[in-house]
Design a protein around this motif. Structure first.
Motif, PDB file in Angstrom:
ATOM      1  N   SER A  51      -2.905  -0.173 -47.610  1.00 60.57           N
ATOM      2  CA  SER A  51      -2.014   0.441 -47.999  1.00 60.57           C
ATOM      3  C   SER A  51      -1.084  -0.125 -48.340  1.00 60.57           C
ATOM      4  O   SER A  51       0.141   0.386 -49.018  1.00 60.57           O
ATOM      5  CB  SER A  51      -1.321   1.736 -46.920  1.00 60.57           C
ATOM      6  OG  SER A  51      -1.244   1.238 -45.242  1.00 60.57           O
ATOM      7  N   ASP A  92       1.553   2.129 -50.096  1.00 59.39           N
ATOM      8  CA  ASP A  92       1.558   3.591 -49.963  1.00 59.39           C
ATOM      9  C   ASP A  92       2.983   4.228 -51.016  1.00 59.39           C
ATOM     10  O   ASP A  92       3.987   3.707 -50.086  1.00 59.39           O
ATOM     11  CB  ASP A  92       0.640   3.711 -48.877  1.00 59.39           C
ATOM     12  CG  ASP A  92       0.838   5.488 -49.376  1.00 59.39           C
ATOM     13  OD1 ASP A  92       1.015   6.265 -50.259  1.00 59.39           O
ATOM     14  OD2 ASP A  92       0.399   6.192 -48.258  1.00 59.39           O
ATOM     15  N   THR A 147       2.714   7.450 -52.480  1.00 51.11           N
ATOM     16  CA  THR A 147       2.350   9.030 -52.496  1.00 51.11           C
ATOM     17  C   THR A 147       3.732   9.799 -53.028  1.00 51.11           C
ATOM     18  O   THR A 147       4.156  10.081 -52.600  1.00 51.11           O
ATOM     19  CB  THR A 147       1.375   9.046 -51.516  1.00 51.11           C
ATOM     20  OG1 THR A 147       0.721   8.264 -51.054  1.00 51.11           O
ATOM     21  CG2 THR A 147       1.362  10.413 -51.133  1.00 51.11           C
ATOM     22  N   GLY A 148       3.105   9.941 -53.944  1.00 46.48           N
ATOM     23  CA  GLY A 148       3.973  11.217 -54.692  1.00 46.48           C
ATOM     24  C   GLY A 148       5.114  10.330 -55.914  1.00 46.48           C
ATOM     25  O   GLY A 148       5.728  11.184 -56.962  1.00 46.48           O
ATOM     26  N   SER A 179       5.183   8.851 -59.226  1.00 47.53           N
ATOM     27  CA  SER A 179       4.950   8.146 -60.664  1.00 47.53           C
ATOM     28  C   SER A 179       4.641   6.878 -61.438  1.00 47.53           C
ATOM     29  O   SER A 179       4.358   6.711 -62.779  1.00 47.53           O
ATOM     30  CB  SER A 179       4.892   9.769 -61.734  1.00 47.53           C
ATOM     31  OG  SER A 179       6.044   9.874 -61.914  1.00 47.53           O
ATOM     32  N   GLY A 232      -3.069   4.853 -59.048  1.00 42.92           N
ATOM     33  CA  GLY A 232      -3.213   6.137 -58.078  1.00 42.92           C
ATOM     34  C   GLY A 232      -2.299   6.696 -56.718  1.00 42.92           C
ATOM     35  O   GLY A 232      -1.247   6.469 -57.666  1.00 42.92           O
ATOM     36  N   SER A 233      -2.457   6.906 -55.729  1.00 46.74           N
ATOM     37  CA  SER A 233      -0.774   6.420 -54.784  1.00 46.74           C
ATOM     38  C   SER A 233      -0.329   5.360 -54.165  1.00 46.74           C
ATOM     39  O   SER A 233       0.400   5.594 -53.335  1.00 46.74           O
ATOM     40  CB  SER A 233      -1.886   7.262 -53.352  1.00 46.74           C
ATOM     41  OG  SER A 233      -2.395   6.729 -52.503  1.00 46.74           O
ATOM     42  N   ARG A 234      -0.832   4.139 -54.792  1.00 45.59           N
ATOM     43  CA  ARG A 234      -0.409   3.042 -54.863  1.00 45.59           C
ATOM     44  C   ARG A 234       0.290   2.189 -55.544  1.00 45.59           C
ATOM     45  O   ARG A 234       0.155   2.272 -56.547  1.00 45.59           O
ATOM     46  CB  ARG A 234      -1.578   2.007 -54.119  1.00 45.59           C
ATOM     47  CG  ARG A 234      -2.219   2.170 -52.753  1.00 45.59           C
ATOM     48  CD  ARG A 234      -2.700   0.996 -52.303  1.00 45.59           C
ATOM     49  NE  ARG A 234      -4.229   1.143 -53.054  1.00 45.59           N
ATOM     50  CZ  ARG A 234      -5.045   0.137 -53.024  1.00 45.59           C
ATOM     51  NH1 ARG A 234      -5.275  -0.608 -51.633  1.00 45.59           N
ATOM     52  NH2 ARG A 234      -5.843   0.117 -53.757  1.00 45.59           N
TER      53      ARG A 234
END
Length: 207
Positions: A97, A116, A118-119, A121, A176-178
């Protein structure tokens, strides 16, 4: 008559008394040998010989490639990444993470960080995270480009972190989310962009 019998029997007893006596140790050894020889032997099972398995080829060249924490990234073969978090605090090493890698020699320094996100872009915020405002300055315009499936933001920099490496560059991208960021200190102004291109050609990650 008695004298005649005595004359016949006496030599027999004298001969028997003078005969060599058997060695008990030799008799024991002989008995043991005969016993061992009498033990039935079993036909050994045939040894199964499988054909040798040829070594499989490595699917990719591992020279100049770092792979851990569910991602891979390229680096010059003359240097190697190590876990900066683990170096600073062995009780809190890098993880999937978040983490930091560094590779360096007297002619080059490369730093990679990830976290991390997440969310998110857009990873451009990572440029401010990886650049040190005390020693790093942007020396050109932000450039956005696509390499494979990566949308990358890159900016050339100058730095006073070390007098022998006054130039460099910083980049950021999502996987991805990272969110990932990369920075290099170099002796030449145009070297960082080439190093980034080579690093990202080998980059892949588990989203």
């Amino acid at each position: 008559m008695k004298r005649y019998l005595i004359c016949i029997v006496l030599p027999f007893f004298l001969f028997a008394a003078c005969a060599p006596k058997p060695n008990p140790d030799a008799q024991i050894q002989l008995a043991v040998a005969q016993t061992v020889a009498a033990i039935p032997t079993y036909t050994p099972y045939p040894t199964l010989r499988l054909p040798p398995i040829p070594p499989t080829a490595t699917p990719m060249n591992l020279s100049g490639l770092f792979c851990e924490y569910q991602f891979c990234i390229g680096h010059p073969v003359s240097i190697a990444f190590f876990d900066l978090d683990a170096q600073q605090n062995p009780q809190a090493p890098s993880s999937i993470s978040q983490g930091k890698l560094v590779a360096y020699d007297p002619t080059l320094v490369i730093l990679v960080i990830w976290l991390d996100a997440t969310g998110a872009s857009d990873a451009s915020f990572m440029l401010d995270t990886i650049m040190d405002s005390k020693v790093d300055s942007r020396s050109g315009d932000l450039k956005a480009f696509q390499l494979g499936n990566l949308n990358v933001d890159y900016v050339p920099i100058t730095s006073t972190a070390t007098s022998s490496l006054p130039y460099g560059g910083a980049a950021a991208w999502m996987c991805g989310s990272r969110a990932f960021a990369w920075k290099a200190y170099t002796p030449q102004a145009d070297l960082a962009a080439n190093l980034l291109n080579e690093a990202l050609k080998k980059f892949n990650c588990t989203p």
